[in-house]
Design an enzyme around this catalytic site. Structure first.
Site, mmCIF file in Angstrom:
data_model
loop_
_atom_site.group_PDB
_atom_site.id
_atom_site.type_symbol
_atom_site.label_atom_id
_atom_site.label_comp_id
_atom_site.label_asym_id
_atom_site.label_seq_id
_atom_site.Cartn_x
_atom_site.Cartn_y
_atom_site.Cartn_z
ATOM 1 N N ASP A 89 0.868 -1.178 0.000
ATOM 2 C CA ASP A 89 0.000 0.000 0.000
ATOM 3 C C ASP A 89 0.909 1.234 0.000
ATOM 4 O O ASP A 89 1.770 1.382 0.877
ATOM 5 C CB ASP A 89 -0.903 -0.032 1.242
ATOM 6 C CG ASP A 89 -2.066 0.950 1.151
ATOM 7 O OD1 ASP A 89 -1.965 1.946 0.405
ATOM 8 O OD2 ASP A 89 -3.077 0.727 1.843
ATOM 9 N N ASP A 100 -3.254 7.488 -3.165
ATOM 10 C CA ASP A 100 -3.209 6.331 -2.261
ATOM 11 C C ASP A 100 -3.591 5.122 -3.109
ATOM 12 O O ASP A 100 -4.669 5.097 -3.714
ATOM 13 C CB ASP A 100 -4.231 6.590 -1.138
ATOM 14 C CG ASP A 100 -4.197 5.551 -0.027
ATOM 15 O OD1 ASP A 100 -3.440 4.581 -0.135
ATOM 16 O OD2 ASP A 100 -4.964 5.726 0.959
ATOM 17 N N HIS A 160 -11.996 5.850 1.727
ATOM 18 C CA HIS A 160 -12.053 7.088 2.521
ATOM 19 C C HIS A 160 -11.874 8.328 1.666
ATOM 20 O O HIS A 160 -11.230 8.286 0.626
ATOM 21 C CB HIS A 160 -10.943 7.043 3.582
ATOM 22 C CG HIS A 160 -9.591 6.640 3.040
ATOM 23 N ND1 HIS A 160 -8.650 7.556 2.672
ATOM 24 C CD2 HIS A 160 -9.051 5.433 2.770
ATOM 25 C CE1 HIS A 160 -7.574 6.904 2.212
ATOM 26 N NE2 HIS A 160 -7.795 5.611 2.250
ATOM 27 N N HIS A 168 -7.159 10.471 5.720
ATOM 28 C CA HIS A 168 -8.535 10.054 6.019
ATOM 29 C C HIS A 168 -9.341 11.273 6.442
ATOM 30 O O HIS A 168 -9.191 11.767 7.557
ATOM 31 C CB HIS A 168 -8.559 8.994 7.130
ATOM 32 C CG HIS A 168 -8.048 7.663 6.674
ATOM 33 N ND1 HIS A 168 -8.886 6.587 6.487
ATOM 34 C CD2 HIS A 168 -6.816 7.235 6.335
ATOM 35 C CE1 HIS A 168 -8.177 5.552 6.058
ATOM 36 N NE2 HIS A 168 -6.912 5.923 5.963
ATOM 37 N N GLU A 193 -10.919 1.140 -1.699
ATOM 38 C CA GLU A 193 -9.987 0.045 -1.408
ATOM 39 C C GLU A 193 -10.672 -1.199 -0.853
ATOM 40 O O GLU A 193 -10.753 -1.386 0.348
ATOM 41 C CB GLU A 193 -8.839 0.500 -0.493
ATOM 42 C CG GLU A 193 -9.206 1.225 0.775
ATOM 43 C CD GLU A 193 -7.951 1.557 1.602
ATOM 44 O OE1 GLU A 193 -6.989 0.782 1.598
ATOM 45 O OE2 GLU A 193 -7.964 2.616 2.252
ATOM 46 N N GLU A 287 -6.384 -0.914 -4.407
ATOM 47 C CA GLU A 287 -6.821 0.456 -4.112
ATOM 48 C C GLU A 287 -6.419 1.422 -5.220
ATOM 49 O O GLU A 287 -5.314 1.337 -5.763
ATOM 50 C CB GLU A 287 -6.174 0.919 -2.793
ATOM 51 C CG GLU A 287 -6.537 2.343 -2.394
ATOM 52 C CD GLU A 287 -5.958 2.742 -1.041
ATOM 53 O OE1 GLU A 287 -4.933 2.155 -0.628
ATOM 54 O OE2 GLU A 287 -6.522 3.641 -0.400
HETATM 55 CO CO LIG Z 1 -6.231 4.144 1.583
#
Ligand SMILES: [Co+2]
Length: 302
Positions: A89, A100, A160, A168, A193, A287
């Protein structure tokens, strides 16, 4: 940020996304049985910096039942195992504008179905995402896709909203058809994600944290704690960090671990505990980051 998606912001979001996408490509090449996790994380983070961007958070490496929030520690001697799945990630920011993105690598063919489940769930979510969509619509598609492969979505991990310098934002995109998630995704930045597992579909916290972030605070600390706080705040603001980035010897690392405890005690540092699947299930994750404008959706990390 939600109303402030000007041209300059979108340009930087796209730039961050492009770097993040290439970092994922690098990750896929690096993850092989026997390679040190420290080497994988450091190589990706160095790559991001060479591209003129910064990590938005330390590279997370989640092996098998580890779902999220593990980054190699200083002098970490663990290596990529022979069997299972590895999640990478990656967060990138350009001037606070964040991308992200995550990928899962199956180390053996037996896990390809699990990996396919989260990959396909993300694809399906991206097919339906549009300005004003309700978050639960994405959750429904994610859940039904993952279930169609015979796996469970992880219900207590979610996509998010993202804001400048904030990973976030508080807006949640569930990975299941949560009827409470009736809010609409308006102009802004979002990470979608899906997590799939052959376990129960819930994660729990371990008593270990390898990733931290600072809180903005007007605080007076003594000696080393004050200078560490000031240095990290100058470099990261409230973005997550790892002590790997700040220690150059074991002694220094142990000293920083003490400072972290002191800062946590003073409530100016947040710890992110490692998250593992509750029943020890294997976990896959994919994601992407999307920028939703008034009329369009741009996937920045593809
Ligand atoms: Co994320």
């Amino acid at each position: 940020m939600r109303s402030g998606l000007d041209e300059e912001a979108v340009k930087k979001l796209i730039q961050a996304g492009r770097v993040a996408k290439r970092a994922v490509d690098l990750a896929v090449k690096l993850v092989k049985h026997g390679v040190s996790v420290n080497y994988v994380a450091t190589s990706i983070e160095n790559y991001i910096r060479e591209q003129g961007a910064e990590p938005a958070f330390p590279v997370n490496i989640g092996v098998n039942n580890v779902a999220a929030h593990y980054t190699p520690v200083y002098n970490d001697d663990s290596t990529i195992p022979e069997q299972g799945v590895v999640k990478i990630d990656i967060g990138v920011h350009v001037d606070g504008y964040i991308a992200d993105t995550a990928v899962t690598i199956a180390l053996s063919p037996v896990f390809e179905g699990l990996v396919e489940a989260s990959r396909r769930a993300l694809e399906k979510a991206l097919e339906i995402v549009r300005p004003g969509i309700r978050a639960l619509e994405i959750g429904k598609v994610v859940e039904s896709t993952i279930r169609s492969y015979g796996f469970n979505p992880i219900r207590n991990l979610s996509g998010h909203g993202i804001e400048r310098y904030t990973i976030h934002s508080g807006i949640v995109i569930p990975n299941y058809g949560d009827i409470l998630a009736r809010h609409r995704l308006l102009e802004g930045v979002y990470a979608i994600e899906p997590f799939a597992t052959n376990g129960s579909g819930f994660v729990k916290e371990l008593d270990i944290a390898t990733i931290y972030s600072l809180r903005h605070a007007k605080t007076t600390l003594r000696g080393g704690a004050m200078s560490f706080y000031e240095r990290v705040y100058r470099e990261r603001l409230t973005l997550p960090f790892t002590l790997r980035w700040y220690a150059s010897s074991v002694d220094e690392y142990n000293g920083l671990l003490k400072i972290v405890e002191e800062l946590a005690g003073r409530k100016v540092l947040v710890k992110y505990p490692v998250l593992v699947e509750k029943t020890g299930g294997y976990v896959s994750q994919h994601e992407h980051t999307v920028v939703i404008t008034e009329r369009d959706v741009i996937v920045t990390t593809i």
